[in-house]
Motif scaffolding. Structure first.
Motif, PDB file in Angstrom:
ATOM      1  N   THR A 152       0.840  -1.215   0.000  1.00 37.20           N
ATOM      2  CA  THR A 152       0.000   0.000   0.000  1.00 37.20           C
ATOM      3  C   THR A 152       0.864   1.250   0.000  1.00 37.20           C
ATOM      4  N   LYS A 153       1.929   1.239   0.786  1.00 34.86           N
ATOM      5  CA  LYS A 153       2.837   2.389   0.814  1.00 34.86           C
ATOM      6  C   LYS A 153       3.507   2.586  -0.539  1.00 34.86           C
ATOM      7  N   LEU A 154       3.839   1.482  -1.208  1.00 29.07           N
ATOM      8  CA  LEU A 154       4.456   1.588  -2.521  1.00 29.07           C
ATOM      9  C   LEU A 154       3.490   2.214  -3.521  1.00 29.07           C
ATOM     10  N   TYR A 155       2.232   1.786  -3.531  1.00 25.32           N
ATOM     11  CA  TYR A 155       1.249   2.346  -4.459  1.00 25.32           C
ATOM     12  C   TYR A 155       1.026   3.827  -4.181  1.00 25.32           C
ATOM     13  N   GLN A 156       0.941   4.177  -2.907  1.00 23.97           N
ATOM     14  CA  GLN A 156       0.754   5.580  -2.554  1.00 23.97           C
ATOM     15  C   GLN A 156       1.961   6.415  -2.961  1.00 23.97           C
ATOM     16  N   MET A 157       3.143   5.863  -2.824  1.00 21.60           N
ATOM     17  CA  MET A 157       4.358   6.581  -3.201  1.00 21.60           C
ATOM     18  C   MET A 157       4.365   6.894  -4.696  1.00 21.60           C
ATOM     19  N   LEU A 158       3.944   5.908  -5.510  1.00 25.82           N
ATOM     20  CA  LEU A 158       3.972   6.095  -6.953  1.00 25.82           C
ATOM     21  C   LEU A 158       2.807   6.928  -7.459  1.00 25.82           C
ATOM     22  N   SER A 159       1.669   6.842  -6.795  1.00 29.24           N
ATOM     23  CA  SER A 159       0.483   7.564  -7.270  1.00 29.24           C
ATOM     24  C   SER A 159       0.416   8.988  -6.773  1.00 29.24           C
ATOM     25  N   SER A 160       1.310   9.373  -5.858  1.00 26.25           N
ATOM     26  CA  SER A 160       1.291  10.739  -5.340  1.00 26.25           C
ATOM     27  C   SER A 160       1.695  11.716  -6.438  1.00 26.25           C
ATOM     28  N   PRO A 161       0.899  12.777  -6.662  1.00 28.15           N
ATOM     29  CA  PRO A 161       1.234  13.760  -7.712  1.00 28.15           C
ATOM     30  C   PRO A 161       2.578  14.436  -7.471  1.00 28.15           C
ATOM     31  N   SER A 162       2.985  14.540  -6.216  1.00 29.80           N
ATOM     32  CA  SER A 162       4.235  15.222  -5.900  1.00 29.80           C
ATOM     33  C   SER A 162       5.447  14.325  -6.081  1.00 29.80           C
ATOM     34  N   SER A 163       5.201  13.060  -6.391  1.00 26.25           N
ATOM     35  CA  SER A 163       6.298  12.102  -6.521  1.00 26.25           C
ATOM     36  C   SER A 163       6.824  12.110  -7.955  1.00 26.25           C
ATOM     37  N   VAL A 164       8.001  12.707  -8.156  1.00 27.99           N
ATOM     38  CA  VAL A 164       8.603  12.748  -9.480  1.00 27.99           C
ATOM     39  C   VAL A 164       9.888  11.919  -9.532  1.00 27.99           C
ATOM     40  N   ASP A 165      10.475  11.651  -8.399  1.00 25.72           N
ATOM     41  CA  ASP A 165      11.696  10.861  -8.354  1.00 25.72           C
ATOM     42  C   ASP A 165      11.345   9.376  -8.292  1.00 25.72           C
ATOM     43  N   ARG A 166      12.107   8.604  -9.030  1.00 25.25           N
ATOM     44  CA  ARG A 166      11.853   7.163  -9.006  1.00 25.25           C
ATOM     45  C   ARG A 166      12.320   6.582  -7.680  1.00 25.25           C
ATOM     46  N   PRO A 167      11.609   5.582  -7.141  1.00 19.30           N
ATOM     47  CA  PRO A 167      12.050   4.960  -5.887  1.00 19.30           C
ATOM     48  C   PRO A 167      13.321   4.159  -6.095  1.00 19.30           C
ATOM     49  N   GLU A 168      14.118   4.043  -5.066  1.00 19.36           N
ATOM     50  CA  GLU A 168      15.337   3.246  -5.120  1.00 19.36           C
ATOM     51  C   GLU A 168      14.979   1.792  -4.830  1.00 19.36           C
ATOM     52  N   VAL A 169      15.200   0.933  -5.807  1.00 20.24           N
ATOM     53  CA  VAL A 169      14.763  -0.457  -5.725  1.00 20.24           C
ATOM     54  C   VAL A 169      15.976  -1.376  -5.882  1.00 20.24           C
ATOM     55  N   SER A 170      16.041  -2.381  -5.016  1.00 19.45           N
ATOM     56  CA  SER A 170      17.053  -3.434  -5.126  1.00 19.45           C
ATOM     57  C   SER A 170      16.334  -4.768  -5.287  1.00 19.45           C
ATOM     58  N   ILE A 171      17.003  -5.726  -5.884  1.00 20.78           N
ATOM     59  CA  ILE A 171      16.351  -7.009  -6.159  1.00 20.78           C
ATOM     60  C   ILE A 171      17.262  -8.167  -5.778  1.00 20.78           C
ATOM     61  N   GLU A 172      16.626  -9.321  -5.579  1.00 16.63           N
ATOM     62  CA  GLU A 172      17.306 -10.602  -5.463  1.00 16.63           C
ATOM     63  C   GLU A 172      16.590 -11.577  -6.385  1.00 16.63           C
ATOM     64  N   GLY A 173      17.329 -12.237  -7.242  1.00 17.98           N
ATOM     65  CA  GLY A 173      16.709 -13.191  -8.153  1.00 17.98           C
ATOM     66  C   GLY A 173      17.069 -12.878  -9.599  1.00 17.98           C
ATOM     67  N   PRO A 174      16.283 -13.414 -10.543  1.00 16.84           N
ATOM     68  CA  PRO A 174      15.053 -14.193 -10.385  1.00 16.84           C
ATOM     69  C   PRO A 174      15.325 -15.655 -10.010  1.00 16.84           C
ATOM     70  N   TYR A 175      14.275 -16.283  -9.458  1.00 20.98           N
ATOM     71  CA  TYR A 175      14.296 -17.697  -9.124  1.00 20.98           C
ATOM     72  C   TYR A 175      13.051 -18.332  -9.736  1.00 20.98           C
ATOM     73  N   GLY A 176      13.228 -19.484 -10.341  1.00 23.88           N
ATOM     74  CA  GLY A 176      12.075 -20.100 -10.971  1.00 23.88           C
ATOM     75  C   GLY A 176      12.348 -21.521 -11.396  1.00 23.88           C
ATOM     76  N   PRO A 177      11.387 -22.142 -12.103  1.00 23.26           N
ATOM     77  CA  PRO A 177      11.551 -23.528 -12.552  1.00 23.26           C
ATOM     78  C   PRO A 177      12.643 -23.633 -13.603  1.00 23.26           C
ATOM     79  N   ALA A 178      13.228 -24.816 -13.711  1.00 21.63           N
ATOM     80  CA  ALA A 178      14.317 -25.028 -14.664  1.00 21.63           C
ATOM     81  C   ALA A 178      13.816 -25.243 -16.086  1.00 21.63           C
ATOM     82  N   SER A 179      12.520 -25.526 -16.253  1.00 23.32           N
ATOM     83  CA  SER A 179      11.976 -25.774 -17.588  1.00 23.32           C
ATOM     84  C   SER A 179      10.516 -25.346 -17.624  1.00 23.32           C
ATOM     85  N   ASN A 180       9.996 -25.226 -18.834  1.00 23.02           N
ATOM     86  CA  ASN A 180       8.584 -24.874 -19.037  1.00 23.02           C
ATOM     87  C   ASN A 180       7.753 -26.157 -19.079  1.00 23.02           C
TER      88      ASN A 180
END
Length: 703
Positions: A390-418
């Motif tokens: 919810t905080k993330l959605y509010q951060m992005l939908s705020s009209p005053s929010s022009v700076d992109r959020p700082e995001v870090s990731i781990e992954g991706p992780y998934g199946p070895a085949s389809n």
């Protein structure tokens, strides 16, 4: 062809090693192992370089790490062969029958036939080990032996039973960390995914803590009745350390208490943070029993440590967030720049951290994009269902929010085949945000439909939503830069159910809002932490770190420990354990850091090539403004071809039993993702035996 031959040889070798490890677990409590096998191996291995723990390194640590290294090589060689192995065949369908749910409701959740079989086998192993210890040990406790130690017979039996229960608990602990090593090769070798294996970690965790708690309580009772309560504060120089064991048990009990469902759901942060007590638990467990005995459980934790350190290195980077699509149903699609060399399969997940919300919290989300259909972008869909989202959605939908959020990731992780492509028809049942894994599958089939002579299964998407505004999630079936024609080659039928509204909403002002973020010099495109050849690098890390460990610990033992100890167990158990822990951490850190540094140089050029990619709008024109907001009217579901494939039902729930039984074909893959009740209902239908062609698979993230 050469790759297939090498893979076949590796598979045979892995099978032999695994059977040998299983045999050693069965033989572990027997007199044959303790008095003959281990004694014989110790005479050959025992030396001034590895000490008394040399036999355990050879018997328990080396085979498992060899499996991890060879398994990574096996997956690397098979990475380009998966395309030819996805067609339906009788062997895979027979395996699918084993995966059919046998237990639907109960404390274990949804359990398939193969899962129940292995669970029974594992419990049988625990019973066998404990029964063998009791059968071999109890008859040796006589009044004469008990009198020698100044205790009664039943008191000595209680002490020994407590010891044997602790040994059985160590067996559970030895397997505890395999399911949570997300990037390990062990899970893909068994056809498992990290998120699907969490329930095995939960089962093992409960068994481990029950056994260790009984172990500790029995010893406390023994000390109390024999007047040796002072043993609770004993830290032996060269023997078992009771204080360390008590600290480990207390840390484990705090961690275990936080996993109670009521606490986990209402206070997730408490559950999340107390899980870091595993560091205290493992560290003091090793100090408690000594490094020699710890080598039995060490291999699983060793692989987990490699995975955890690689995740740490990956999480130190801020990835480049290109854009976001905000939906009126409080859902956001985040689009990241990615290296073209980063590939992943549908239903993969990754963990996100947004520093502006919390620097410590990491949350898993399904990747909705396709690595081949969208080679330069990676997307995740997040619905506001908790405080963090919810905080993330509010951060992005705020009209005053022009700076992109700082995001870090781990992954991706998934199946070895389809694996889902083996079916003739795919029925995907979702509830609410559970539609997100199926978006990745649909995009994969969009890509495959463009390839000549590539057959794709028929698809039926049954999506249940609470409100009509949630229907806008269907707009995400196509990529941000997609066109309606991409669905024309698919046999796709969408049955959408709006359960809380009996007619369409009259509000036509709702819009899908697109936000484009300005570049930032410190951000980099998403890439695999070890590059395109990550499995090959992982194999190198496992093998080289273990070799470095053996060399360093051999030098330390020969020139520091042996001159003091002479293999008579006179050296401090705690110091020996700390030295081994430090050497293991050093070996893993050096090899993993070197591999990451080398692979980072390979994709540095790709990062420069797409550095200005975030300035591109969907139409391809550059945008030099700090952020670009594009509101567009929500069309009637939103592309014509998508609308033609969609039928909306208001004020009703899907009749799943009728819809599944109406599906025709020899193999119907039934995938479900959503609330617990929905998953159980679908599992009950597939396990009823009324339709033999239904093959169930649950995609669950409720940890």
């Amino acid at each position: 062809m050469e790759s297939r031959v090498v893979r076949a040889a590796i598979r045979l070798l892995l099978t032999v090693i695994c059977l040998g490890v299983c045999m050693m677990w069965i033989m572990l409590p027997t007199n044959t192992y303790r008095q003959k096998w281990r004694a014989s191996i110790s005479k050959r291995v025992l030396s001034t370089y590895f000490g008394t723990q040399g036999s355990n390194i050879l018997i328990w640590t080396f085979p498992v790490l060899l499996v991890g290294a060879l398994g990574s090589l096996y997956l690397h060689l098979g990475k380009n062969l998966n395309e030819n192995d996805l067609q339906s065949n009788e062997k895979k369908l027979r395996l699918a029958l084993w995966k059919r749910p046998l237990l639907v409701k109960g404390p274990l959740g949804i359990v398939s036939g193969i899962e129940l079989t292995f669970l029974i086998m594992f419990i049988s192993l625990l019973v066998w080990i404990l029964a063998t210890y009791l059968r071999n040990g109890l008859p040796t406790i006589t009044p004469k032996v008990a009198a020698k130690y100044g205790v009664e017979v039943w008191q000595m039996k209680l002490s020994d039973i407590a010891l044997w229960i602790g040994l059985v608990g160590n067996v559970c602990l030895s397997f505890l960390f395999y399911p949570v090593a997300r990037g390990s090769s062990v899970l893909p070798l068994l056809g498992l995914t990290s998120e699907g294996s969490i329930k095995y970690h939960i089962w093992l965790g409960h068994m481990t803590m029950v056994l260790f708690t009984v172990h500790g309580v029995c010893y406390i009772v023994y000390w109390a009745v024999t007047g040796q309560i002072s043993e609770m504060i004993k830290w032996s120089h060269s023997d078992i350390s009771n204080v360390a064991g008590e600290i480990a048990l207390l840390g484990g009990l705090f961690l275990w208490a936080a996993t109670i469902p009521q606490i986990r759901r209402k206070a997730f942060e408490l559950f999340f943070y107390t899980h870091y007590l595993y560091v205290i638990f493992v560290l003091f467990f090793i100090l408690h029993v000594g490094v020699g005995f710890s080598l039995i459980m060490l291999p699983g934790f060793y692989l987990f440590m490699i995975d955890r350190f690689l995740r740490y290195l990956q999480s130190r980077r801020s990835v480049r967030l290109l854009s976001a699509r905000l939906l009126p149903c409080n859902t956001v699609e985040l689009n990241f720049a990615k290296s073209p060399g980063l590939s992943y399969n549908p239903t993969s997940i990754m963990f996100l951290n947004v520093a502006g919300i919390s620097k410590l919290q990491w949350h898993p989300f399904t990747i909705s994009s396709n690595s081949r259909l969208e080679p330069d972008r990676l997307s995740v869909i997040i619905k506001s269902e908790g405080s963090w989202s919810t905080k993330l959605y509010q951060m992005l939908s705020s009209p005053s929010s022009v700076d992109r959020p700082e995001v870090s990731i781990e992954g991706p992780y998934g199946p070895a085949s389809n694996h889902f492509l083996r079916h003739d028809t795919l029925v995907m049942v979702s509830g609410g945000s559970g539609i997100t894994p199926f978006i990745s599958i649909i995009r994969e089939l969009i890509y495959r439909s463009k390839i000549a002579q590539c057959k794709t299964p028929n698809m039926i998407l049954i999506a249940a939503f609470k409100n009509s505004s949630d229907l806008t999630m269907l707009d995400l079936l196509l990529p941000m830069t997609g066109s309606p024609s991409e669905l024309s080659n698919l046999q796709l039928r969408i049955e959408a159910f709006v359960t809380r509204e009996k007619q369409p909403a009259s509000d036509n002002s709702k819009r899908v809002r697109s936000i484009w973020f300005k570049p930032h010099q410190t951000d980099i495109p998403m890439a695999a932490i070890l590059g395109p050849n990550s499995w090959l690098w992982l194999s190198a890390i496992i093998s080289s770190s273990f070799i470095i460990f053996l060399v360093l610990i051999g030098i330390i033992t020969r020139y520091y420990i042996y001159p003091i100890d002479h293999n008579k167990n006179d050296f401090s158990t705690a110091i020996r354990a700390v030295l081994h822990i430090l050497v293991i951490c050093f070996s893993i850190a050096v090899t993993a850091s070197a591999a990451v540094f080398w692979s980072k140089r390979q994709y540095a050029r790709e990062a420069k090539q797409i550095q200005n990619m975030e300035g591109q709008t969907p139409g391809g024109s550059p945008d030099l403004m700090p952020s670009y907001n594009a509101d567009r009217e929500l069309e009637s579901l939103p592309h014509q071809s998508l609308a033609e494939a969609t039928k909306i039902h208001y004020g009703e729930r899907p009749d799943l039993k009728r819809m599944l039984f109406d599906c025709k074909g020899s193999s119907i893959g039934v995938l479900v993702c959503g609330p617990k009740k929905l998953r159980h209902d679908v599992a009950a239908i597939c396990s009823s035996g009324l339709a033999q062609n239904l093959h169930f698979e649950s995609i669950s993230f409720s940890w």
